[in-house]
Design a protein around this motif. Structure first.
Motif, PDB file in Angstrom:
ATOM      1  N   PHE A  97     -17.412  14.724  14.335  1.00  0.00           N
ATOM      2  CA  PHE A  97     -18.095  14.944  15.153  1.00  0.00           C
ATOM      3  C   PHE A  97     -18.876  14.254  15.423  1.00  0.00           C
ATOM      4  O   PHE A  97     -20.301  14.121  14.165  1.00  0.00           O
ATOM      5  CB  PHE A  97     -18.133  15.953  14.711  1.00  0.00           C
ATOM      6  CG  PHE A  97     -18.012  17.353  15.853  1.00  0.00           C
ATOM      7  CD1 PHE A  97     -17.240  18.116  16.043  1.00  0.00           C
ATOM      8  CD2 PHE A  97     -18.978  17.694  16.945  1.00  0.00           C
ATOM      9  CE1 PHE A  97     -16.720  18.882  17.022  1.00  0.00           C
ATOM     10  CE2 PHE A  97     -19.191  18.166  17.875  1.00  0.00           C
ATOM     11  CZ  PHE A  97     -17.836  19.403  18.193  1.00  0.00           C
ATOM     12  N   LEU A 116     -18.348  14.776   8.961  1.00  0.00           N
ATOM     13  CA  LEU A 116     -18.144  16.659   9.580  1.00  0.00           C
ATOM     14  C   LEU A 116     -17.759  17.491   7.922  1.00  0.00           C
ATOM     15  O   LEU A 116     -18.926  17.536   6.894  1.00  0.00           O
ATOM     16  CB  LEU A 116     -17.881  16.942  10.231  1.00  0.00           C
ATOM     17  CG  LEU A 116     -18.362  18.571  10.405  1.00  0.00           C
ATOM     18  CD1 LEU A 116     -19.678  18.579  10.919  1.00  0.00           C
ATOM     19  CD2 LEU A 116     -17.835  19.595  11.660  1.00  0.00           C
ATOM     20  N   HIS A 117     -17.083  17.312   7.746  1.00  0.00           N
ATOM     21  CA  HIS A 117     -15.947  18.266   6.833  1.00  0.00           C
ATOM     22  C   HIS A 117     -14.517  18.038   6.721  1.00  0.00           C
ATOM     23  O   HIS A 117     -14.416  17.569   7.558  1.00  0.00           O
ATOM     24  CB  HIS A 117     -16.630  19.450   6.586  1.00  0.00           C
ATOM     25  CG  HIS A 117     -16.317  20.461   7.668  1.00  0.00           C
ATOM     26  ND1 HIS A 117     -16.758  21.292   8.890  1.00  0.00           N
ATOM     27  CD2 HIS A 117     -14.675  20.695   8.656  1.00  0.00           C
ATOM     28  CE1 HIS A 117     -16.508  21.794   9.399  1.00  0.00           C
ATOM     29  NE2 HIS A 117     -14.614  21.536   9.610  1.00  0.00           N
ATOM     30  N   TYR A 147     -15.396  14.470  19.106  1.00  0.00           N
ATOM     31  CA  TYR A 147     -14.842  15.348  17.398  1.00  0.00           C
ATOM     32  C   TYR A 147     -13.359  14.353  17.611  1.00  0.00           C
ATOM     33  O   TYR A 147     -12.708  13.985  18.348  1.00  0.00           O
ATOM     34  CB  TYR A 147     -14.417  17.045  18.053  1.00  0.00           C
ATOM     35  CG  TYR A 147     -13.523  17.110  19.548  1.00  0.00           C
ATOM     36  CD1 TYR A 147     -12.156  16.900  19.147  1.00  0.00           C
ATOM     37  CD2 TYR A 147     -14.113  17.246  20.541  1.00  0.00           C
ATOM     38  CE1 TYR A 147     -11.819  17.419  20.673  1.00  0.00           C
ATOM     39  CE2 TYR A 147     -13.906  17.681  21.524  1.00  0.00           C
ATOM     40  CZ  TYR A 147     -12.169  17.572  21.578  1.00  0.00           C
ATOM     41  OH  TYR A 147     -11.725  17.873  22.776  1.00  0.00           O
ATOM     42  N   SER A 177     -21.927  23.691   8.855  1.00  0.00           N
ATOM     43  CA  SER A 177     -21.517  22.353   9.799  1.00  0.00           C
ATOM     44  C   SER A 177     -21.602  23.055  11.048  1.00  0.00           C
ATOM     45  O   SER A 177     -22.201  22.259  12.178  1.00  0.00           O
ATOM     46  CB  SER A 177     -20.105  21.652  10.092  1.00  0.00           C
ATOM     47  OG  SER A 177     -19.855  21.417   8.439  1.00  0.00           O
ATOM     48  N   VAL A 200     -24.439  21.398  13.338  1.00  0.00           N
ATOM     49  CA  VAL A 200     -24.416  20.463  13.369  1.00  0.00           C
ATOM     50  C   VAL A 200     -23.535  20.133  14.518  1.00  0.00           C
ATOM     51  O   VAL A 200     -23.264  19.459  15.748  1.00  0.00           O
ATOM     52  CB  VAL A 200     -23.957  19.505  12.118  1.00  0.00           C
ATOM     53  CG1 VAL A 200     -23.401  18.235  12.336  1.00  0.00           C
ATOM     54  CG2 VAL A 200     -24.938  19.252  10.948  1.00  0.00           C
ATOM     55  N   VAL A 201     -22.659  20.765  14.572  1.00  0.00           N
ATOM     56  CA  VAL A 201     -21.515  21.132  15.942  1.00  0.00           C
ATOM     57  C   VAL A 201     -22.112  20.909  17.177  1.00  0.00           C
ATOM     58  O   VAL A 201     -22.366  20.216  18.463  1.00  0.00           O
ATOM     59  CB  VAL A 201     -20.456  21.456  16.403  1.00  0.00           C
ATOM     60  CG1 VAL A 201     -19.754  21.769  16.857  1.00  0.00           C
ATOM     61  CG2 VAL A 201     -19.622  21.169  14.730  1.00  0.00           C
TER      62      VAL A 201
END
Length: 303
Positions: free
Chosen positions: A196, A201-202, A257, A290, A293-294
């Motif tokens: 992202f 991100l994860h 993304y 997250s 952050v997003v």
């Protein structure tokens, strides 16, 4: 009255585009209300919108984020046309050119040609001979699909059933993909690496989606046994190579993304199963850390 410029600077207007669930059925996107709340908390004005709602004035938004438009593969050309129309009115994430490229999984051939390790794939268009493997287990699915829709795995002795599947796809005007079924999926699963704002991100891991003997037109669980995952250096390096090969033009921030789905090949090394650049499930419920952050990345893109 507040000017458009002042409005954008103070409180950007963001549309989260999703699908229209059947009447009386809640949305399957569990992340959507979480993301909307996070955007509002961070200072944006966020609205959940149906991508095919003719009453929506897309020009009224500073940014339209394609989120869970999970019915697009039934209407791929209509969806791409919508994305191109919206992109002329406001900023669209991801960009319309990326949407068009990514809605047809023949992009896997382009990634392979660019030196990215991918699941070996052959494409059979309507009118092509039903040339199916006879020495190993394999998967047949359409080049435009999501959530394992119209996909199935076959053993060599199930060729007649597979040919009927292939004929059904061709009757719908769909091009089919034929891939070896990689046994690593049954042991190490499929890993989804999320990016992202241009940064990792994860990640999450899920079990095998295609069970033996399941009909191609049966309902399937798209994310069985989903769990958080810490990617290996090899998985991260592969995902970054795949994203670097995406033809998204000169804008370095063209991909707001991205999700890169990887599995283990027969050699034990990771390879790309697909890129999700249109409407990937973000799995925020597995990674609540997250969410801000997003939200921050979305607001930054809107401004």
């Amino acid at each position: 009255m507040e000017s458009a410029v002042a409005r954008t600077a103070a409180r950007p207007r963001i549309a989260l585009a999703t699908y229209r669930p059947e009447e009386g059925t809640p949305s399957a996107d569990q992340d959507l209300p979480v993301l909307r709340e996070a955007l509002e908390t961070a200072g944006a004005w966020a609205e959940i919108t149906h991508w095919d709602d003719p009453a929506v004035d897309w020009a009224d938004f500073d940014l339209v984020v394609i989120r869970s438009t999970w019915d697009y593969s039934w209407r791929a050309e209509e969806f791409v046309a919508w994305a191109e129309r919206v992109a002329k009115l406001t900023r669209l994430a991801n960009p319309a050119a990326v949407v068009r490229w990514n809605t047809d999984k023949r992009y896997l051939g382009e990634l392979a040609a660019a030196g990215v390790a991918t699941v070996p794939t052959r494409y059979l268009a309507p009118g092509d001979p039903a040339d199916l493997p006879d020495g190993h287990e394999y998967v047949v699915k359409p080049t435009s699909g999501a959530g394992a829709r119209l996909a199935a795995r076959y053993r060599p002795e199930e060729g007649e059933t597979a040919r009927r599947h292939l004929a059904g796809l061709h009757e719908k005007g769909l091009t089919a993909m034929v891939q070896p079924y990689l046994r690593g999926v049954d042991t190490s699963g499929e890993r989804a690496l999320q990016f992202f704002g241009g940064r990792f991100l994860h990640a999450a891991r899920k079990g095998a989606v295609l069970e033996p003997g399941t009909a191609y037109d049966a309902e399937k669980i798209p994310h069985p046994r989903l769990e958080a995952w810490r990617p290996t250096p090899a998985e991260l390096a592969l995902a970054e190579r795949a994203l670097a090969a995406v033809p998204h033009g000169p804008d370095e921030d063209a991909l707001l993304y991205a999700r890169v789905d990887v599995v283990d090949g027969d050699d034990g090394l990771p390879c790309v199963m697909e890129l999700e650049l249109v409407e990937p499930n973000l799995f925020l419920r597995l990674h609540p850390e997250s969410v801000p952050v997003v939200a921050e990345a979305v607001i930054r893109a809107a401004r």
